[in-house]
Write an enzyme that holds these catalytic residues in place. Sequence first.
Site, PDB file in Angstrom:
ATOM      1  N   HIS A 217       0.702  -1.126   0.084  1.00 45.79           N
ATOM      2  CA  HIS A 217      -0.041   0.182   0.151  1.00 45.79           C
ATOM      3  C   HIS A 217       0.929   1.478   0.049  1.00 45.79           C
ATOM      4  O   HIS A 217       0.360   2.389  -0.073  1.00 45.79           O
ATOM      5  CB  HIS A 217      -0.837  -0.113   1.249  1.00 45.79           C
TER       6      HIS A 217
HETATM    7  C1  UD1 Z   1      -2.398   5.279   5.974  1.00 43.79           C
HETATM    8  C2  UD1 Z   1      -0.779   6.077   6.763  1.00 43.79           C
HETATM    9  C3  UD1 Z   1       0.129   4.894   6.633  1.00 43.79           C
HETATM   10  C4  UD1 Z   1      -0.549   3.497   7.061  1.00 43.79           C
HETATM   11  C5  UD1 Z   1      -1.738   3.149   6.426  1.00 43.79           C
HETATM   12  C6  UD1 Z   1      -2.412   2.052   6.912  1.00 43.79           C
HETATM   13  C7  UD1 Z   1      -0.344   8.327   6.461  1.00 43.79           C
HETATM   14  C8  UD1 Z   1       0.403   9.407   5.864  1.00 43.79           C
HETATM   15  N1  UD1 Z   1      -0.563   7.053   5.968  1.00 43.79           N
HETATM   16  O1  UD1 Z   1      -1.958   5.374   4.602  1.00 43.79           O
HETATM   17  O2  UD1 Z   1       1.287   5.381   7.231  1.00 43.79           O
HETATM   18  O3  UD1 Z   1       0.535   2.554   6.703  1.00 43.79           O
HETATM   19  O4  UD1 Z   1      -2.594   4.427   6.493  1.00 43.79           O
HETATM   20  O5  UD1 Z   1      -3.567   1.677   6.029  1.00 43.79           O
HETATM   21  O6  UD1 Z   1      -1.236   8.664   7.502  1.00 43.79           O
HETATM   22  N2  UD1 Z   1      -9.431   4.782   1.655  1.00 43.79           N
HETATM   23  C9  UD1 Z   1     -10.437   4.108   1.588  1.00 43.79           C
HETATM   24  N3  UD1 Z   1     -11.172   3.922   2.831  1.00 43.79           N
HETATM   25  C10 UD1 Z   1     -10.578   4.362   4.103  1.00 43.79           C
HETATM   26  C11 UD1 Z   1      -9.413   5.060   4.013  1.00 43.79           C
HETATM   27  C12 UD1 Z   1      -8.797   5.183   3.075  1.00 43.79           C
HETATM   28  O7  UD1 Z   1     -11.018   3.956   0.617  1.00 43.79           O
HETATM   29  O8  UD1 Z   1     -11.156   3.975   5.098  1.00 43.79           O
HETATM   30  C13 UD1 Z   1      -8.638   5.028   0.476  1.00 43.79           C
HETATM   31  C14 UD1 Z   1      -8.777   6.619   0.148  1.00 43.79           C
HETATM   32  O9  UD1 Z   1      -8.956   6.445  -1.504  1.00 43.79           O
HETATM   33  C15 UD1 Z   1      -7.622   7.406   0.495  1.00 43.79           C
HETATM   34  C16 UD1 Z   1      -6.465   6.216   0.408  1.00 43.79           C
HETATM   35  O10 UD1 Z   1      -7.225   5.221   0.665  1.00 43.79           O
HETATM   36  O11 UD1 Z   1      -7.373   8.496  -0.466  1.00 43.79           O
HETATM   37  C17 UD1 Z   1      -5.319   6.367   1.022  1.00 43.79           C
HETATM   38  O12 UD1 Z   1      -5.990   6.648   2.525  1.00 43.79           O
HETATM   39  P1  UD1 Z   1      -5.125   7.535   3.376  1.00 43.79           P
HETATM   40  O13 UD1 Z   1      -5.544   7.421   5.051  1.00 43.79           O
HETATM   41  O14 UD1 Z   1      -4.569   8.849   2.806  1.00 43.79           O
HETATM   42  O15 UD1 Z   1      -3.501   6.868   3.484  1.00 43.79           O
HETATM   43  P2  UD1 Z   1      -3.182   5.428   3.541  1.00 43.79           P
HETATM   44  O16 UD1 Z   1      -2.747   4.776   2.227  1.00 43.79           O
HETATM   45  O17 UD1 Z   1      -4.221   4.529   3.936  1.00 43.79           O
END
Ligand code: UD1
Length: 376
Positions: A217
């Site tokens: 991821h």
């Molecule tokens: C975040 C953390 C990362 C951690 C990861 C675990 C930061 C900078 N990164 O990354 O350190 O390893 O979480 O999962 O804080 N999304 C969904 N549903 C959700 C959450 C996210 O669909 O419930 C999708 C969205 O499209 C979003 C993308 O995932 O834009 C990324 O989510 P985000 O929380 O920005 O970062 P992670 O890649 O999850």
Amino acid sequence: MTLTDSLKIVCVVGARPNFMKIAPLMRAFSREPGIKTTLVHTGQHYDEAMKASFFEQLDIPQPDVDLEVGSASHAVQTAEIMKRFEPEMERLSTGAVLVVGDVNSTIACALVAAKRGVPVIHVEAGLRSYDRGMPEEINRVLTDQLSDLLFTTERDAQQNLEREGIDAARIRFVGNVMIDTLLHNRKRCPEPGQVFAAFSVTERFSGSRGYGMLTLHRPSNVDDPQVLRSLLETIGDLSRSLPLLFPAHPRTRARIEAAGLGRILGEDVVLLPPLAYLDMLALMSGARVLLTDSGGIQEETTALGVPCITLRENTERPITVTAGTNSIVGTDPTLIRELFHEILTTGGKAGQMPELWDGRAAERIAADIVRWATDG
Ligand code: UD1
């Protein structure tokens, strides 16, 4: 500030890996009569699969406050958390703010607290990949600079912090709360076969060859279609020797679909939705090998004694390599293939449980916070 004030702790969670870390802390705090907690969820992760099942399975109390920030760019997400957290701090009488890990919610709430003169407690302090290309590294460095009390999971973290000018008197080596959760739940998780059945993959995965697992991821691995294609081609190749389960983060699934890359994985890689904690623990425990770019899984595989191939150029968790079962290989297809086949032949490195990863880190943290508040 009085003793009673400093034991009123606002605990912050935001993203999936935070939930595993807060669970044992909330349990340990509930056993310390002096400590009063308020749990704030920023809403960084919000999907059922990324959030609700963790609260339920890990017996985390329902958050007192949900800031419901959702997804956005780093700047917008961090700023939005800060904007919504500040009025809550004004409303709640707060002796300290406790943050865990290295996600955007961690730095955002630490910064609000520090600017208001409220002590910050950081659990999982001092980890460094020395790679500022990782958003989490920036969050780690800044959160530690703002923290009054820093709890570490491995001894190297202390040197990292001291090198950055942090007073050794504020640092405590206590062990790993994520491993508290793993040890607490190990006996509660299902057999891998029950999870195979739930996802209708029993035929392919319960054979005598066993199975491996993959998680991906990190933006550096999934956001560039060429890097992602190369990784998925390699994974597809490996799966001909050992079938692979691939619980995919929503971001990763979206990138695979957008780039039309699902086909190159082949039929021996099975994409699954993000898994509930106990299902993931069950499958990891039974796997012959994990391929991952997650920080938490490097630690969990070390605790389980399962070989881990880390698809990154570095790790902020070196103890998983020096003591545990982890190897850092990056994204080079040849290196990944060589190590994968070596693990299938030899079983991989034996590894041992790192110091103080004994299931009692949260207890130590709770006792230490009481001492810290008492000593002023
Ligand atoms: C975040 C953390 C990362 C951690 C990861 C675990 C930061 C900078 N990164 O990354 O350190 O390893 O979480 O999962 O804080 N999304 C969904 N549903 C959700 C959450 C996210 O669909 O419930 C999708 C969205 O499209 C979003 C993308 O995932 O834009 C990324 O989510 P985000 O929380 O920005 O970062 P992670 O890649 O999850």
